[in-house]
Design an enzyme around this catalytic site. Structure first.
Site, PDB file in Angstrom:
ATOM      1  N   CYS B  85      22.420  39.549  52.069  1.00  0.00           N
ATOM      2  CA  CYS B  85      21.542  40.706  51.843  1.00  0.00           C
ATOM      3  C   CYS B  85      20.775  40.554  50.532  1.00  0.00           C
ATOM      4  O   CYS B  85      19.941  39.673  50.418  1.00  0.00           O
ATOM      5  CB  CYS B  85      22.340  42.005  51.919  1.00  0.00           C
ATOM      6  SG  CYS B  85      21.289  43.457  52.117  1.00  0.00           S
ATOM      7  N   HIS B 192      24.662  41.671  57.228  1.00  0.00           N
ATOM      8  CA  HIS B 192      25.981  41.719  56.580  1.00  0.00           C
ATOM      9  C   HIS B 192      27.038  41.161  57.531  1.00  0.00           C
ATOM     10  O   HIS B 192      27.561  41.907  58.359  1.00  0.00           O
ATOM     11  CB  HIS B 192      26.331  43.167  56.216  1.00  0.00           C
ATOM     12  CG  HIS B 192      25.527  43.691  55.071  1.00  0.00           C
ATOM     13  ND1 HIS B 192      25.878  43.477  53.768  1.00  0.00           N
ATOM     14  CD2 HIS B 192      24.371  44.391  55.036  1.00  0.00           C
ATOM     15  CE1 HIS B 192      24.990  44.035  52.967  1.00  0.00           C
ATOM     16  NE2 HIS B 192      24.059  44.590  53.715  1.00  0.00           N
ATOM     17  N   GLU B 194      30.023  40.593  56.891  1.00  0.00           N
ATOM     18  CA  GLU B 194      31.298  41.276  56.606  1.00  0.00           C
ATOM     19  C   GLU B 194      31.351  42.656  57.259  1.00  0.00           C
ATOM     20  O   GLU B 194      32.386  43.310  57.226  1.00  0.00           O
ATOM     21  CB  GLU B 194      31.512  41.364  55.089  1.00  0.00           C
ATOM     22  CG  GLU B 194      30.701  42.429  54.354  1.00  0.00           C
ATOM     23  CD  GLU B 194      29.237  42.063  54.124  1.00  0.00           C
ATOM     24  OE1 GLU B 194      28.786  41.023  54.634  1.00  0.00           O
ATOM     25  OE2 GLU B 194      28.531  42.830  53.433  1.00  0.00           O
TER      26      GLU B 194
END
Lengths: 260, 211
Positions: B85, B192, B194
């Protein structure tokens, strides 16, 4: 193509999920981590925890719930309920929340949205708006649709127009609006489509429709006619009436972009 | 040495979802260390630069913490590096966020604001189209990931590399934009991983296996 988001909401009280969670194969129906994990496995797009803990002393329990959830659930997590200050926000984000949802404090302390979005970025500041129709009446009277903002969990009207407030929170740096119709909430008769569309058209940030979901068709209407970017629902998923999987399948069949 | 034995430094520069990133790396049984210590970053076998928030503040913090020299050095000596990001955008020459602000200039190009009529931020799950046709090496990061899989995005700016050869994936939001790049030992993703469920963890695992 950007998918429309389906977001289950869990009411968390003193660290436990309340309101009938009724999954099969659930070891402990009250464990928010376990429920969030099941929803994530069903391809929920995000999870919302609404902390309805009554006492201030027990506030820290939500931080532990968030910490444990962030260790096991790898989709975005929003936490709302009782957030009053920059410090509350900092602690939640640090514990692993991706976004916080502000409601009463955003109305009472207008600097909070601005300060929070400046410090942590607009992307993690959701403003929750509880809206109630001022006038019901006939179709003709409803040309002048008006909704009023309520705070303290829907107990206190504040004399603010919902559309104007929505526009103001955008100017102050909100990244997203979680819009709940108090008239529709709990009815299972469907979202307030007019309200959802009015707010969604007034602002250029994502709007999550909330309140009134009873069937997948209701979600479909909020996303199409209501122009919502996401839909929040609680009971229809909790009671296993409709799984997130089959709801998404229904939406996809109707031409809505969803993540399957 | 297996990659699980290796040290992954997650750079803490005061911005962002460090816990999410470290937890997802730990979930994959790798050793994650969240750190702002240049010595630890220098020793790491792999580096992740996460981040959400404003570009100029990210750069300010990296300068203030004196992390830019060690990051540049690690990249030039070949340490696998993943920007996520804002950590991806910071790899570029400059951003037009908050005036014009210089970035790390590892990847030549600019970071621009979305100007179309669609809602900003670009928030939610969007499809990542792998541009693998003429660059088989991209299978590194997207190994085992189906083309057009959905990943989670939150951003208002997008990066535009000068050399289109670094692009390994694109995503459509009003127009096509670069959602992943690779240049030598440097990878960057706008989404993202994650926060992108199992498919996101797979991308992270692919990166870790390169470390």
């Amino acid at each position: 193509m950007l998918a429309k988001r389906i977001i289950p909401c869990l009411d968390v009280k003193d660290g436990r999920v309340v309101k009938g969670i009724n999954f099969l194969n659930l070891v402990d129906a009250g464990d928010p981590v376990e429920v969030a994990s099941i929803y994530s496995g069903e391809n929920a797009d995000e999870i919302v925890f609404l902390d309805i803990t009554a006492s201030v002393e027990k506030r820290s329990t939500i931080l532990n719930v968030v910490k444990k959830t962030a260790e096991q659930v790898f989709i975005p997590l929003t936490v709302g309920g009782g957030i009053r200050s920059i410090e509350d926000i900092r602690l939640l984000l640090k514990s692993g929340a991706d976004k916080v949802s502000l409601n009463t404090a955003a109305v009472e302390n207008k600097n909070l949205i601005e300060e929070a979005s400046e410090q942590f970025g607009s992307q993690c500041i959701v403003v929750a708006i509880d809206a109630k129709r001022r006038h019901k009446g006939t179709e003709a009277q409803r040309k002048n649709l008006e909704w009023e903002v309520y705070i303290y969990g829907g107990r206190k009207p504040v004399g603010l127009d919902v559309i104007e407030w929505a526009e103001e929170v955008v100017r102050m740096g909100a990244g997203e609006i979680l819009l709940t119709s108090m008239d529709a909430d709990g009815t299972k008769d469907g979202y307030d489509i007019e309200l959802t569309r009015a707010v969604s058209e007034a602002v250029n940030i994502p709007v999550i429709a909330s309140g009134g979901a009873g069937t997948p068709e209701h979600l479909c209407l909020a996303l199409t006619e209501g122009k919502a970017d996401a839909v929040l629902a609680a009971s229809i998923f909790h009671y296993d009436e409709y799984s997130i999987k089959e709801t998404k399948k229904y939406l996809k069949e109707r031409g809505i972009a969803v993540r399957i | 040495m297996h990659w699980r034995e290796r040290l992954i430094a997650i750079v803490d520069y005061g911005l962002g979802n460090l816990r999410s990133v470290s937890k997802s790396v730990e979930k994959l049984d790798a050793k994650a260390e969240v750190t702002d210590n240049p010595k630890r970053i220098e020793k790491a076998d792999g580096i992740i630069l996460p981040g959400v928030g404003a570009f100029h503040i990210g750069m300010q913090n990296l300068k203030r913490l004196n992390l830019l020299p060690v990051l540049h050095e690690a990249i030039s000596k070949g340490t696998p590096f993943l920007g996520i990001c804002l950590g991806f955008q910071i790899l570029f020459t400059q951003s037009e966020e908050h005036g014009i602000c210089s970035g790390m200039n590892i990847i030549k190009g600019k970071v621009k604001r979305f100007t179309h009529e669609l809602k900003i931020p670009h928030m939610g799950w969007n499809q990542v189209r792998q541009t693998i046709d003429h660059r088989p090496r991209t299978t590194d990061l997207f190994d085992g990931v189906s083309d057009n899989s959905y990943f989670y995005f939150v951003h208002s700016y997008y990066a535009e590399p000068e050399d289109r050869n670094v692009i390994i994936a694109e995503t459509e939001y009003g127009h096509e934009f670069t959602s992943a790049i690779n240049k030598d030992n440097v990878w960057g993703v706008q989404f993202h991983p994650e926060k992108s469920g199992d498919i996101g963890l797979k991308v992270l695992r692919n990166f870790l296996s390169l470390c």
